[in-house]
Design a protein around this motif. Structure first.
Motif: not given
Lengths: 241, 565
Positions: A140-147, A171-177, A205-214
């Motif tokens: 769910d967490q990763f499927a929440n990505c809006i690119m 992260a998208k790859l992990y969602r499928f794995v 962890f800059r990515c975690n910090e800036v992600c608007p969709r957690t």
């Protein structure tokens, strides 16, 4: 609230280099930055360019850097920024096509490299797949990505090595794995076990910090690393047998 | 010149479904005004209907029951054979989406979870929390990558090119380069979405100007049932961002300023889960009676669901409320008001998605089959996009099978693009005139005030007159000083012309239809009138003017009866 938008302007066809331009703007209560930018464009400078679509933080079009912070313009409420000077810049690490519009192509190309799609089985099971909700919750967490590209653009590794796949793609790859319906095998996906793939991450962890969709893309990268190691050990044992 | 066998216009759910269904031996491409992942389909929250019967005590659901609910919900204006087709194909469509990677929420045992939605006798709406549209768009876009479907992103189609009464391509405005170019195609499928932005208050994305529908109309293709405009009961006040019907499906209440669940007065048995037309009108009536807040809104109360359930089932709604309103629905009720949400009407197509123009197909919200009739049920629009998008892809492929591979004349294509270019240059050379966005706002205001939830003859006539005035002013708009690359101002200007046609068609259809049916509520004709009006409105552009005609509704086995909920 009266404020000044200091917007980075650049038209690669007309300008030699980017420059800041100030626009004064009277923001009404609860005005979003996207709405404000549209007003500025309509009333002050019709050439001001930026992307937008849904205005509700789900389409990923309007990512930019606002007073040094990565966010979507649509969900940024102007009077909540607590500053009358608002500096607005395009996403870094990507080439400017015009003003706040950047060339997202490197981001998409990195995504394509991980084969970001489900590999389904030949046959659709009658009455559908059976997957427990707790398993779905893992992706769910990763499927929440809006690119939106915030993570890619903020990533220090991407900025020094453009071959790095970046947080969103991994992260998208992990969602499928993690998806039990996916049929790609370990040999297929583990080709990201490289310095430009999962091992490229600096874990700052800059990515975690800036992600608007957690989405927390770094969680996905970490988990991929663990699975790569585990997978390789399993392969070793298989060979010895 | 860019040339394809099938050109799909629009990269949302209908467009992606069409492209994926096209024969792989043909060259198929999508052209979209935004990247496909930025399409408005991603904003769909609540779910997609199919009679899977997964809810533990509702296993006797069937597609026939789904069809009945859809037809009754449509106030009997849906073509019944089309609605049956939609509902029968729904079940395999959901299994296919699941198979392609859509992360649907699950019931214990691992089957796809289903929640109750308005106007449905069963819990029939499959969902991925409250981001079902996002989940499906991403899954189908991902599959389009796997199939290497070519996408031309950020290119706005401005015109259909017709030669010898056949569609042979389109003209596009390529935002990145600022060029206006012809694209040749042996078949064109429009999947361009709805026109929500012709209203001031709408849940739709900024890109939903409806120009696809207008372009078809300008090419002589009839529009069907345009007067039927859906107003969603629950959009956040004041930004009009959608709160899914799923919020009421999960048990949310609607409260007026007396703290009363007022739906008891309007739909005593279905309550908050009556169809959207009924709930939206009820809310507006409460507000008009002085039972709202600030004469603008009522409350949607989710607090009794508890934080855990809200976070699990409605995380996006919660996030949106926190971010845009500074309000947590677990602690406070949400201020909501009705807003334009969906276009039941659209390009007239048959149940094979074909239009009256050879080689031109349409699917999804821009098209009208009709499966939604006078009022669409929640959860049926995502369904329509995947079912009819797929049919459009298959039918366009089949259409090309029998067609000789004769390339249409290059000259027509180049001439049409040149004409479009000249039009833009004429706008740009004008040095004085009104600004387009102000004029456009006037149009939106007219639509919201006079062609909204409640309609009367006099207001509709006034609206028609004002639309005609705005059209005249549009001819004098100035567009000087623009840069052709990435010009949203130019996009808006091009689409404005279409919006004038659409608003005229909506208003004219509404004025002529002297009855109340579904979303079309006439204060001066408050009853449904099957004897005279059980028929579809068709509006065709003839010699520069709209011509109105009618077509009977196709009835199979569901006899029109009074709608009670």
């Amino acid at each position: 609230m009266k404020c000044t938008f200091r917007i980075l302007r650049f038209d690669p066809v007309e300008d030699e280099c980017p420059y800041f331009e100030d626009f004064s703007y009277e923001a009404s209560e609860k005005k979003s930055l996207l709405e404000a930018l549209m007003d500025v464009r309509n009333e002050q400078d019709t050439t001001l360019s930026f992307r937008y679509s849904c205005r509700e933080a789900v389409c990923g079009s309007c990512a930019m850097v606002i007073n040094g912070k990565f966010d979507l313009a649509c969900r940024t409420i102007v009077d909540s920024l607590g500053s009358s000077l608002i500096v607005i810049e395009p996403l870094p690490n990507l080439e400017i096509q015009k003003d706040l519009i950047v060339d997202m192509e490197p981001f998409w190309q990195a995504l394509h490299k991980v084969e970001p799609y489900l590999f389904p089985a030949e046959e659709i099971p009658e009455k559908g797949h059976r997957v427990e909700d707790r398993v779905m919750e893992k992706i769910d967490q990763f499927a929440n990505c809006i690119m939106c590209g915030c993570c890619y653009s903020a990533c220090p590794v991407v900025s020094r090595d453009e071959r790095y796949l970046g947080p969103a793609a991994l992260a998208k790859l992990y969602r499928f794995v993690r998806d039990p319906r996916d049929r790609r095998g370990f040999p297929r996906w583990s080709k990201v076990s490289t310095e430009t793939g999962v091992w490229g991450c600096d874990t700052v962890f800059r990515c975690n910090e800036v992600c608007p969709r957690t989405v927390r893309p770094a969680d996905g990268i970490e988990s991929l690393r663990r699975r790569v190691v585990l997978g390789k050990i399993k392969q070793l044992f298989k060979r010895e047998r | 010149m860019i040339s394809h066998d099938i050109l799909v216009v629009g990269g949302g759910l209908a467009g992606l479904s069409a492209a994926l269904a096209a024969d792989t031996r043909l060259s198929t491409a999508i052209v979209s005004r935004v990247h496909p992942l930025r399409s408005h389909s991603v904003a769909a929250q609540g779910g997609i209907n199919a009679a899977l019967g997964n809810s533990p005590d509702e296993q006797d659901d069937s597609w026939e029951r789904h069809a009945f609910d859809t037809i009754k919900g449509s106030d009997y204006l849906a073509d019944q054979d089309a609605a049956e087709l939609l509902c029968e194909k729904a079940v395999p469509a959901i299994y296919e989406l699941d198979h392609l990677g859509v992360p649907f929420s699950r019931f214990p045992g691992g089957v796809i979870a289903q929640r109750p939605f308005g106007g449905a006798g069963f819990s029939r709406t499959c969902y991925a929390a409250d981001r079902t549209g996002l989940a499906i768009v991403h899954a189908l876009y991902e599959q389009s990558l796997r199939r290497q479907v070519k996408v031309y992103g950020e290119a706005l189609v401005t015109k259909l090119i017709v030669e010898n009464e056949r569609c042979v391509g389109v003209v596009i405005y390529d935002l990145a380069t600022g060029q206006i170019l012809p694209v040749r195609a042996r078949a064109v499928i429009f999947a361009t979405g709805g026109y929500g932005r012709v209203y001031l208050k709408t849940t739709n994305a900024y890109i939903n100007h409806g120009s696809g529908i207008g372009i078809a109309y300008q090419a002589g293709v009839p529009l069907k049932d345009m007067e039927f405009v859906q107003f969603h009961p629950t959009s956040i006040y004041p930004k009009n961002i959608l709160v899914t019907e799923g919020a009421r499906g999960e048990g949310g209440y609607l409260l007026n300023n007396k703290g009363k669940r007022f739906m008891a007065d309007y739909a005593a048995s279905a309550m908050e889960l009556a169809p959207r037309d009924i709930v939206a009108r009820a809310i507006q009536m409460e507000i008009d009676k002085g039972n709202g807040f600030d004469s603008e809104y009522v409350l949607l109360d989710l607090r009794h669901l508890g934080e855990k359930k809200i976070q699990k089932r409605l995380p996006s709604v919660r996030e949106i409320c926190i971010k845009f309103l500074g309000l947590d629905p677990a602690e406070k009720p949400i201020p909501i008001q009705p807003a334009q949400h969906y276009s039941m009407g659209g390009i007239d197509v048959n149940d094979r998605c074909a239009t009256s123009l050879e080689g031109f197909f349409a699917a999804g919200e821009c098209a009208c089959v009709s499966v939604h009739g006078a009022n669409r049920l929640g959860g049926n629009s995502l369904l329509e996009t995947v079912v009819f998008g797929k049919i459009a892809g298959q039918e366009a492929s089949r259409h090309l099978e029998g067609l000789e591979r004769k390339e249409p004349g290059e000259k027509t294509l180049l001439d049409e693009a040149l004409a479009e270019r000249n039009k833009v240059e004429a706008w740009m050379s004008r040095t004085s005139g009104e600004k387009a966005h102000r004029l456009l706002n006037r149009l939106k205001l007219v639509m919201s005030e006079k062609v909204g939830l409640f309609r009367t003859k006099s207001e509709l006539e006034e609206a028609l007159e004002e639309i005609r005035e705005i059209r005249e002013d549009y001819g004098r708009v100035c567009l000087s000083g623009i840069c052709l690359r990435y010009s949203q101002v130019l996009v808006n200007m091009i689409e404005f012309a279409c919006m004038l046609d659409l608003t005229e068609a909506i208003t004219l259809g509404a004025l002529r239809r002297e009855e109340t049916r579904g979303s079309h509520y006439r204060l001066d004709f408050p009853e449904r009138n099957d004897a005279d009006w059980l028929k579809h409105t068709l509006i065709t552009l003839k010699d520069g003017r709209p011509e109105v005609s009618y077509r009977p509704v196709r009835i199979t086995k569901y006899k029109p009866e009074e709608r009670k909920y």
